[in-house]
Design a protein around this motif. Sequence first.
Motif, PDB file in Angstrom:
ATOM      1  N   TYR A 195       0.966  -1.088   0.407  1.00  0.00           N
ATOM      2  CA  TYR A 195       0.081   0.184   0.376  1.00  0.00           C
ATOM      3  C   TYR A 195       0.647   1.091  -0.041  1.00  0.00           C
ATOM      4  O   TYR A 195       1.671   1.421  -0.471  1.00  0.00           O
ATOM      5  N   GLU A 196       1.045   2.030   1.165  1.00  0.00           N
ATOM      6  CA  GLU A 196       1.228   3.537   0.319  1.00  0.00           C
ATOM      7  C   GLU A 196       2.601   3.605   1.603  1.00  0.00           C
ATOM      8  O   GLU A 196       3.396   4.688   0.979  1.00  0.00           O
ATOM      9  N   LYS A 231       0.109   5.339   8.606  1.00  0.00           N
ATOM     10  CA  LYS A 231       0.055   5.254   7.198  1.00  0.00           C
ATOM     11  C   LYS A 231      -0.039   6.449   6.679  1.00  0.00           C
ATOM     12  O   LYS A 231      -1.509   7.014   6.964  1.00  0.00           O
ATOM     13  N   PRO A 235      -1.173   8.270  -0.656  1.00  0.00           N
ATOM     14  CA  PRO A 235      -0.402   7.342  -1.481  1.00  0.00           C
ATOM     15  C   PRO A 235       0.140   8.614  -2.208  1.00  0.00           C
ATOM     16  O   PRO A 235      -0.044   9.288  -3.121  1.00  0.00           O
TER      17      PRO A 235
END
Length: 267
Positions: A195-196, A231, A235
């Motif tokens: 993910y990010e 997180k 992103p």
Amino acid sequence: MAFSSKTLLFSLGFWFSLLLLWSPPTCSASARTFLPSESGKVSLALYYESLCPYSANFVVNYLVKLFEDDLISIVDLKLVPWGNAKLRGNDTFDCQHGPSECLLNTVEACAIETWPALNDHFPFIYCVESLVYEHKYPQWESCYEKLGLNSTLIAECYNSGHGKELELKYAAETNALQPPHQYVPWVVVDGQPLYEDYENFLSYVCNAYNGTAMLKGCNEYLNTIQMAGEKPNDPVACKEGKMQALFGRIRSTLTSWMSQVNMAFWM
């Protein structure tokens, strides 16, 4: 009445054509899964598209670190140049950043096929993505001369249609991801998307490695995996925006509707 119907049909066709031409890609600053490698190495897969600036940045400034301190020796790296491209039927597809991206995605797919060894195809892809990063991608063919490579094999792969077949294979691979990819670059370590936190991929690689080799390069990355609560919300990646998805739905609806109107008009 016939004249009025024909005028309406042509008018709708004109606006529909404009809609097809304007399909804005959005870069936000915000099935098949790769399982752990049987070789004992860590499986690392990068799903990307050639002209996404964030994909280029990842390849040029982050992924290349694998080749420092011999970290590549513990990794099975797979590159999948498809990204957010969309299938359009009859084995055709559109790329998020236009025809030039479709060209370079296919060229890079051909490079992976033609030079299957990572040490052979990665320098070429790195060279092309470096030019993308520097906003000089129209000069991508200069990479052949820089690296002393024969361009004939890539040209044959592209012009024969084999490159398109490779891209359709990568499309199926990307579309079968579970969980589905949300943006690019999309980095997967031992079957788990990062993910990010994809820029921190070396930490995941080093923490996933269960081999006996002691690699100095992993010392700074061990136990530095970002906690879920830390997180970022947005992103740094290329992804489809809501407008693009909306326009896709509108195009689909208009195509179906105009087909019905056209059949009724000529009956």
